[in-house]
Scaffold this motif. Structure first.
Motif, PDB file in Angstrom:
ATOM      1  N   ARG A 188       4.894   8.386  -2.572  1.00  0.00           N
ATOM      2  CA  ARG A 188       3.586   7.844  -2.695  1.00  0.00           C
ATOM      3  C   ARG A 188       3.638   6.346  -3.015  1.00  0.00           C
ATOM      4  NH1 ARG A 188      -0.803  10.966  -5.892  1.00  0.00           N
ATOM      5  NH2 ARG A 188      -0.677  13.081  -4.981  1.00  0.00           N
ATOM      6  N   ASP A 189       4.898   5.794  -3.589  1.00  0.00           N
ATOM      7  CA  ASP A 189       5.196   4.520  -3.703  1.00  0.00           C
ATOM      8  C   ASP A 189       5.148   3.761  -2.362  1.00  0.00           C
ATOM      9  OD1 ASP A 189       4.919   4.678  -6.305  1.00  0.00           O
ATOM     10  OD2 ASP A 189       7.153   4.517  -6.718  1.00  0.00           O
ATOM     11  N   ALA A 190       5.892   4.438  -1.590  1.00  0.00           N
ATOM     12  CA  ALA A 190       6.098   4.163  -0.045  1.00  0.00           C
ATOM     13  C   ALA A 190       4.730   3.645   0.645  1.00  0.00           C
ATOM     14  CB  ALA A 190       6.915   4.779   0.638  1.00  0.00           C
ATOM     15  N   PHE A 191       3.824   4.754   0.489  1.00  0.00           N
ATOM     16  CA  PHE A 191       2.659   4.695   0.932  1.00  0.00           C
ATOM     17  C   PHE A 191       1.731   3.690   0.545  1.00  0.00           C
ATOM     18  CE2 PHE A 191      -1.528   5.951   2.244  1.00  0.00           C
ATOM     19  CZ  PHE A 191      -1.750   5.756   3.594  1.00  0.00           C
ATOM     20  N   GLY A 192       1.929   3.507  -0.867  1.00  0.00           N
ATOM     21  CA  GLY A 192       1.173   2.563  -1.574  1.00  0.00           C
ATOM     22  C   GLY A 192       1.303   1.044  -1.071  1.00  0.00           C
ATOM     23  N   ARG A 193       3.030   0.773  -0.799  1.00  0.00           N
ATOM     24  CA  ARG A 193       3.230  -0.364  -0.104  1.00  0.00           C
ATOM     25  C   ARG A 193       2.764  -0.487   1.052  1.00  0.00           C
ATOM     26  NH1 ARG A 193       8.157   0.979  -2.779  1.00  0.00           N
ATOM     27  NH2 ARG A 193       9.101   1.368  -0.669  1.00  0.00           N
ATOM     28  N   LEU A 194       2.911   0.539   1.872  1.00  0.00           N
ATOM     29  CA  LEU A 194       2.189   0.385   3.236  1.00  0.00           C
ATOM     30  C   LEU A 194       0.699   0.142   3.359  1.00  0.00           C
ATOM     31  CD1 LEU A 194       2.726   0.954   6.301  1.00  0.00           C
ATOM     32  CD2 LEU A 194       2.020   3.196   5.894  1.00  0.00           C
ATOM     33  N   ALA A 195       0.038   0.679   2.220  1.00  0.00           N
ATOM     34  CA  ALA A 195      -1.578   0.552   2.104  1.00  0.00           C
ATOM     35  C   ALA A 195      -1.599  -0.917   1.807  1.00  0.00           C
ATOM     36  CB  ALA A 195      -2.020   1.658   1.042  1.00  0.00           C
ATOM     37  N   SER A 196      -0.951  -1.399   0.982  1.00  0.00           N
ATOM     38  CA  SER A 196      -1.333  -2.745   0.471  1.00  0.00           C
ATOM     39  C   SER A 196      -1.021  -3.835   1.591  1.00  0.00           C
ATOM     40  CB  SER A 196      -0.200  -3.204  -1.054  1.00  0.00           C
ATOM     41  OG  SER A 196       0.959  -3.160  -0.537  1.00  0.00           O
ATOM     42  N   ASP A 209      -4.871   8.426  -4.520  1.00  0.00           N
ATOM     43  CA  ASP A 209      -3.557   8.070  -3.892  1.00  0.00           C
ATOM     44  C   ASP A 209      -3.292   6.754  -3.163  1.00  0.00           C
ATOM     45  OD1 ASP A 209      -2.900  10.866  -4.165  1.00  0.00           O
ATOM     46  OD2 ASP A 209      -4.165  11.638  -2.577  1.00  0.00           O
ATOM     47  N   LEU A 210      -4.129   6.074  -3.357  1.00  0.00           N
ATOM     48  CA  LEU A 210      -3.986   4.832  -2.481  1.00  0.00           C
ATOM     49  C   LEU A 210      -3.830   3.507  -3.613  1.00  0.00           C
ATOM     50  CD1 LEU A 210      -6.789   4.693  -0.358  1.00  0.00           C
ATOM     51  CD2 LEU A 210      -4.611   5.433   0.407  1.00  0.00           C
ATOM     52  N   GLU A 211      -2.383   2.861  -3.594  1.00  0.00           N
ATOM     53  CA  GLU A 211      -2.170   1.828  -4.494  1.00  0.00           C
ATOM     54  C   GLU A 211      -2.379   0.524  -3.789  1.00  0.00           C
ATOM     55  OE1 GLU A 211       1.441   2.621  -6.510  1.00  0.00           O
ATOM     56  OE2 GLU A 211       1.032   4.646  -6.826  1.00  0.00           O
ATOM     57  N   ARG A 212      -3.095  -0.108  -4.406  1.00  0.00           N
ATOM     58  CA  ARG A 212      -3.558  -1.503  -3.773  1.00  0.00           C
ATOM     59  C   ARG A 212      -2.423  -2.582  -4.224  1.00  0.00           C
ATOM     60  NH1 ARG A 212      -9.289  -3.301  -3.699  1.00  0.00           N
ATOM     61  NH2 ARG A 212      -8.339  -4.904  -2.370  1.00  0.00           N
TER      62      ARG A 212
END
Lengths: 203, 150
Positions: A25-33, B147-150
């Motif tokens: 999830r952290d990796a996706f969080g970084r990707l999303a940001s 699920d989204l971390e900004r």
């Protein structure tokens, strides 16, 4: 006016997406940001509203997370992200009846991704932080007169500052088509600019 | 080609690629030699660059906001934020203790019952705040963006 220096190519997001696919999830969080500002920028140019752009980008990231198992590395992260976001933008514009198919659109014969759309409400306001800039207003009004396809490639090139190879990958078209599409979109933008801005270009 | 002959579509396309930094390295020197000879071509390249600068300046990207978000998401910023919260909590606890001491000391001019009312009100406020935080944590799994971390 400042000198124009093209931006360097964008980062490779595949390692983060691979990790996200493995449940990180952290990796996706970084990707999303990293994707979020790009998505917001693109969606803002497509739909014309900050709130809608933010909602659509969040929705796009949510869909990516839910469908992460379906992601194929060969497809690339940005083209996948862009494809989902573009469809969300067009769906929103269609649901609000803010676009109509350019030329004769026959849904039974055409792939929707190939369809170009004309905006019904060409009035496009500049982003909030530029609201008081009259020249920015004129620029955005000119951008508002273009079709979704022109706006899309101009937003990707000029707002996200993608190189031609990245544009080709993102839009899934050959580089030659990128050049031709960009060339015509820019010509139409220049034609749509009011006299004062057009003169600035010639100075 | 004469210096003032109108530009062909191929010339215009090349001008765009040059302005975008997309002309192959092998073609750059030759094209720049043409730019030096042909004012119309030079003007077209300059116009393409000005258009790119216009778009960059008036992009929906808010540079200040992006810079702020980048600063706030750094590890150092997160650690400092945590330190700030800890210091704030410690300060509130010390302040409450000091207030209790002052209000209930023999030198206090505030009636004892008023001191207790004041403290009970403050405890009530902290309790309500804690309930709000707990409710948010309890319903977090229903948040579509969790699920989204900004």
């Amino acid at each position: 006016m400042a000198e124009y220096i093209p931006s360097p190519p964008t980062t490779d997001f595949a390692p983060l997406m691979r990790a996200a696919q493995g449940g990180d999830r952290d990796a996706f969080g970084r990707l999303a940001s990293q994707l979020e500002p790009r998505g917001r920028t693109f969606a803002r140019a497509m739909v014309g509203s900050e709130e809608d752009a933010m909602e659509l980008t969040q929705e796009c990231l949510l869909r990516m997370w839910k469908a992460r198992a379906d992601w194929v590395e060969a497809r690339g992260v940005l083209p996948w992200f862009h494809g989902i976001l573009r469809n969300l933008c067009i769906s929103l514009l269609r649901s609000k009846e803010r676009v109509r198919a350019k030329d004769a659109f026959r849904p039974d014969q055409l792939d929707e991704e190939d369809v170009d759309w004309d905006y019904v409400d060409p009035e496009l306001q500049p982003p909030e932080h530029l609201a008081s800039d009259e020249r920015a207003r004129l620029f955005w009004a000119a951008l508002g007169k273009l079709s979704t396809r022109d706006r899309e490639i101009l937003a990707l090139r000029h707002f996200e500052e993608l190189a031609y190879a990245e544009l080709a990958q993102r839009l899934r078209i050959p580089e030659g088509t990128v050049m031709s599409r960009l060339f015509h979109a820019r010509r139409r933008l220049r034609e749509a600019l009011p006299r004062e801005l057009a003169e600035e270009l010639r100075r | 080609m004469s210096a003032l002959q109108p530009l062909s579509e191929a010339d215009l396309m090349q001008a765009m690629r040059h302005a975008d930094g997309e002309l192959p390295a092998s073609e750059v020197a030759e094209f720049e030699a043409r730019i030096a000879r042909e004012p119309l071509l030079a003007a077209e390249v300059a116009a393409q660059r000005r258009l790119a600068v216009m778009a960059r300046n008036w992009s929906p990207r808010d540079a200040a906001l992006e810079a702020w978000e980048a600063r706030e998401s750094s590890t150092l910023a997160r650690v400092l934020r945590l330190v700030g919260i800890v210091v704030l909590c410690a300060g509130v606890v010390v302040l409450l203790g000091f207030m209790h001491f002052v209000l209930t000391s023999e030198y206090s001019r505030v009636p004892l019952w008023m001191a207790y009312v004041f403290e009970v009100a403050l405890v009530g406020f902290v309790y309500l705040l804690w309930r709000a935080v707990r409710a948010r944590l309890a319903t977090r799994h229903l948040d579509p963006y969790r699920d989204l971390e900004r």
